[in-house]
Motif scaffolding. Structure first.
Motif, PDB file in Angstrom:
ATOM      1  N   TYR A  15       6.038   2.110  -9.836  1.00 53.03           N
ATOM      2  CA  TYR A  15       6.081   1.295  -8.682  1.00 53.03           C
ATOM      3  C   TYR A  15       6.706   0.612  -9.568  1.00 53.03           C
ATOM      4  O   TYR A  15       7.390  -0.638  -8.134  1.00 53.03           O
ATOM      5  N   LEU A  16       6.795  -0.090 -10.730  1.00 50.38           N
ATOM      6  CA  LEU A  16       8.502  -0.903 -10.826  1.00 50.38           C
ATOM      7  C   LEU A  16       9.773  -0.331 -10.209  1.00 50.38           C
ATOM      8  O   LEU A  16       9.868  -1.506  -9.676  1.00 50.38           O
ATOM      9  N   ALA A  17       9.505   0.402  -9.940  1.00 43.78           N
ATOM     10  CA  ALA A  17      11.103   1.188  -9.997  1.00 43.78           C
ATOM     11  C   ALA A  17      11.093   0.832  -8.218  1.00 43.78           C
ATOM     12  O   ALA A  17      12.283   0.071  -7.765  1.00 43.78           O
ATOM     13  N   LEU A  18      10.416   1.253  -7.504  1.00 49.20           N
ATOM     14  CA  LEU A  18      10.416   1.045  -5.691  1.00 49.20           C
ATOM     15  C   LEU A  18      10.162  -0.242  -5.554  1.00 49.20           C
ATOM     16  O   LEU A  18      11.514  -0.951  -5.102  1.00 49.20           O
ATOM     17  N   LEU A  68       0.735  -1.209   0.274  1.00 49.23           N
ATOM     18  CA  LEU A  68       0.273   0.178  -0.216  1.00 49.23           C
ATOM     19  C   LEU A  68       0.915   0.971  -0.103  1.00 49.23           C
ATOM     20  O   LEU A  68       0.066   2.611  -0.844  1.00 49.23           O
ATOM     21  N   VAL A  69       1.722   1.573   0.574  1.00 46.83           N
ATOM     22  CA  VAL A  69       2.959   1.886   0.825  1.00 46.83           C
ATOM     23  C   VAL A  69       3.458   2.716  -0.740  1.00 46.83           C
ATOM     24  O   VAL A  69       3.483   3.305  -1.269  1.00 46.83           O
ATOM     25  N   MET A  70       3.719   1.221  -1.615  1.00 51.08           N
ATOM     26  CA  MET A  70       4.615   1.497  -2.764  1.00 51.08           C
ATOM     27  C   MET A  70       3.779   2.011  -3.104  1.00 51.08           C
ATOM     28  O   MET A  70       4.271   2.520  -3.989  1.00 51.08           O
ATOM     29  N   LEU A  71       2.507   1.783  -3.254  1.00 48.69           N
ATOM     30  CA  LEU A  71       0.891   1.956  -4.321  1.00 48.69           C
ATOM     31  C   LEU A  71       0.941   3.539  -4.237  1.00 48.69           C
ATOM     32  O   LEU A  71       0.624   4.569  -5.254  1.00 48.69           O
ATOM     33  N   ASP A  72       0.673   3.845  -3.509  1.00 44.25           N
ATOM     34  CA  ASP A  72       0.374   5.597  -2.804  1.00 44.25           C
ATOM     35  C   ASP A  72       1.486   5.839  -3.319  1.00 44.25           C
ATOM     36  O   ASP A  72       1.703   7.809  -3.311  1.00 44.25           O
ATOM     37  N   THR A  73       2.688   5.902  -3.079  1.00 41.14           N
ATOM     38  CA  THR A  73       3.634   6.419  -3.783  1.00 41.14           C
ATOM     39  C   THR A  73       4.514   7.214  -5.058  1.00 41.14           C
ATOM     40  O   THR A  73       4.212   7.520  -5.493  1.00 41.14           O
ATOM     41  N   ALA A  74       3.482   5.379  -5.680  1.00 46.54           N
ATOM     42  CA  ALA A  74       3.606   5.459  -7.313  1.00 46.54           C
ATOM     43  C   ALA A  74       2.289   6.820  -7.750  1.00 46.54           C
ATOM     44  O   ALA A  74       2.738   6.731  -8.712  1.00 46.54           O
ATOM     45  N   MET A  75       0.931   6.498  -6.575  1.00 48.53           N
ATOM     46  CA  MET A  75      -0.092   7.411  -7.245  1.00 48.53           C
ATOM     47  C   MET A  75       0.219   9.090  -7.099  1.00 48.53           C
ATOM     48  O   MET A  75       0.039   9.715  -7.836  1.00 48.53           O
ATOM     49  N   GLU A  76       1.857   9.087  -6.805  1.00 47.58           N
ATOM     50  CA  GLU A  76       2.108  10.615  -6.767  1.00 47.58           C
ATOM     51  C   GLU A  76       2.445  11.010  -8.395  1.00 47.58           C
ATOM     52  O   GLU A  76       2.851  12.067  -8.606  1.00 47.58           O
ATOM     53  N   ALA A  77       3.061  10.182  -8.840  1.00 52.00           N
ATOM     54  CA  ALA A  77       3.750  10.345  -9.784  1.00 52.00           C
ATOM     55  C   ALA A  77       2.073  10.841 -11.035  1.00 52.00           C
ATOM     56  O   ALA A  77       1.291  10.851 -11.290  1.00 52.00           O
ATOM     57  N   PRO A  78       2.596  11.728 -12.110  1.00 53.17           N
ATOM     58  CA  PRO A  78       1.025  12.296 -12.789  1.00 53.17           C
ATOM     59  C   PRO A  78       0.222  11.785 -13.677  1.00 53.17           C
ATOM     60  O   PRO A  78      -0.603  12.313 -14.736  1.00 53.17           O
TER      61      PRO A  78
END
Length: 414
Positions: free
Chosen positions: A100-103, A81-91
């Protein structure tokens, strides 16, 4: 008195930090044990050995083995969930998937360097007992919903269905990464990441490629006798994990006695090995038949995809998921992995020949073949999704994730 109170407070804080650190070490050891042996195969003694404690010390933190397994799974769900929430910050959707892949690759690089421990795989969630199972499955559904949101709001049912397929293939491929990424040197992880993202972004087909597969007809035994046992066992092991699908449960599924089970197979390991052979033989038969059918290498690849997805979405034919490997003895596991690798190399050969022919994009065939293996292996979990629509449509939507990439809507626009 004030100073004494402050010392007491500092002591409590230090004690809390130590408690958390030891608890996290136990969770990390449990994750390793789950990944190697499955949740039901994990023991307190093994976890204690991995962290240099005695069993009693572990039970101080987790009273029951099931509590420890559940905590390890919840840690994984929270991490995702943390990784997905971080990925969601991208535009944009592409940027979110790329992040998400990079994380995930960065996390695996830290694991490789010994800076972080691996998280527990989620294949055994369904094997947990209630009420824990319900709570964990609710957590997984939330992870899936957030993964689907990487593509933004869906406009209509078709887009929702397509984004669901994309989210599933993305998640399953990131779960599959720990299996094959360590075959590369750590300094190559960035290159692998770029090659994976290239397939996610543009797919395997050249821009003019069309999805018009001619699925092959596989010769299948009737679902009776030994074949019925293998089919029932495959379904239950896929749903409940190796240890969750007991001999008694498989026999009950078929409404026969355990004695009848042992009439067909000598032991449970023999059953799992037989299920794997049945599944691998099915994949190999689809590959051979598609080649024999002829056409371009793209035509053959599409035929393989359509045929095997048809098997996965059928009530009579699911393939055994690779998650059952953790229950097998190491020598048998190695034999099954070797067969899986040979199948992957055949996919890589078809892709490489398609590149030379000009019908498949210039991708890394070895990387792409691993994406294909995860994509096919995980399709079983999308059966209910697939059964909500005509099978041809379900196959086309799911196949498009790798055929044309995760951001190409031609399958619902055409």
């Amino acid at each position: 008195m004030q100073a004494q109170g402050e010392l007491g407070g500092d002591g409590e804080e230090i004690g809390t930090r130590r408690f958390r650190a030891k608890r996290e070490a136990i969770l990390a050891a449990a994750a390793d044990a789950i990944n190697e042996q499955s949740a039901k195969g994990m023991t307190f003694a093994d976890v204690a050995r991995r962290v240099g404690l005695n069993t009693t010390s572990v039970t101080y933190y987790f009273k029951r083995k099931e509590d420890l397994a559940a905590a390890a799974f919840e840690h994984t769900l929270d991490y995702l969930l943390v990784m997905l929430d971080t990925a969601m910050e991208a535009p944009t959707p592409e940027a979110r998937v790329e992040r998400y892949l990079a994380l995930n690759i960065a996390r695996l690089a830290r694991v490789q360097r010994g800076e972080e421990r691996q998280i527990a795989g989620l294949s055994d969630l369904r094997a947990m007992d209630e009420p824990v199972r319900g709570r964990l499955m609710a957590g997984w559904r939330e992870v899936f919903r957030r993964a689907r949101r990487l593509w933004g709001p869906a406009h209509g049912r078709a887009q929702t269905d397509l984004n669901g397929a994309r989210a599933h293939v993305l998640m399953e491929n990131t779960f599959w990464l720990p299996v094959w990424l360590p075959r590369y040197e750590p300094d190559q992880y960035g290159r692998v990441e770029a090659r994976v993202m290239d397939v996610f972004r543009h797919g395997l087909g050249v821009p003019s490629a069309r999805w018009a597969p001619e699925a092959v007809v596989l010769q299948r035994d009737l679902a009776e006798g030994r074949e019925a046992f293998l089919l029932a066992a495959t379904r239950l092991i896929n749903e409940l994990g190796y240890r969750g699908a007991s001999v008694q449960r498989i026999a009950s599924e078929l409404n026969v006695t355990k004695g009848s089970f042992y009439h067909h197979l000598d032991a449970k390991d023999d059953l799992v090995i037989a299920c794997y052979r049945r599944s691998f033989d099915t994949i190999s038969a689809a590959q051979r038949s598609a080649d024999a059918q002829g056409g371009t290498q793209w035509d053959r690849l599409c035929a393989m995809f359509a045929t095997l997805l048809g098997v996965q979405f059928s009530e009579l034919g699911p393939l055994l998921r690779t998650t059952a490997l953790s229950g097998l003895p190491i020598t048998d596991r190695a034999t099954m992995v070797d067969r899986s690798n040979r199948i992957a190399r055949r996919f890589a050969g078809t892709i490489a020949d398609g590149i030379a022919e000009g019908t498949v994009r210039a991708v890394d065939p070895l990387v792409a073949s691993q994406l294909v293996m995860a994509f096919l292996n995980a399709a079983f979990d999308m059966r209910k999704w697939a059964w909500a629509m005509p099978q041809d449509r379900a196959i086309a939507l799911y196949a498009s994730t790798l055929a044309f990439g995760m951001f190409d809507d031609r399958v619902i626009e055409g």
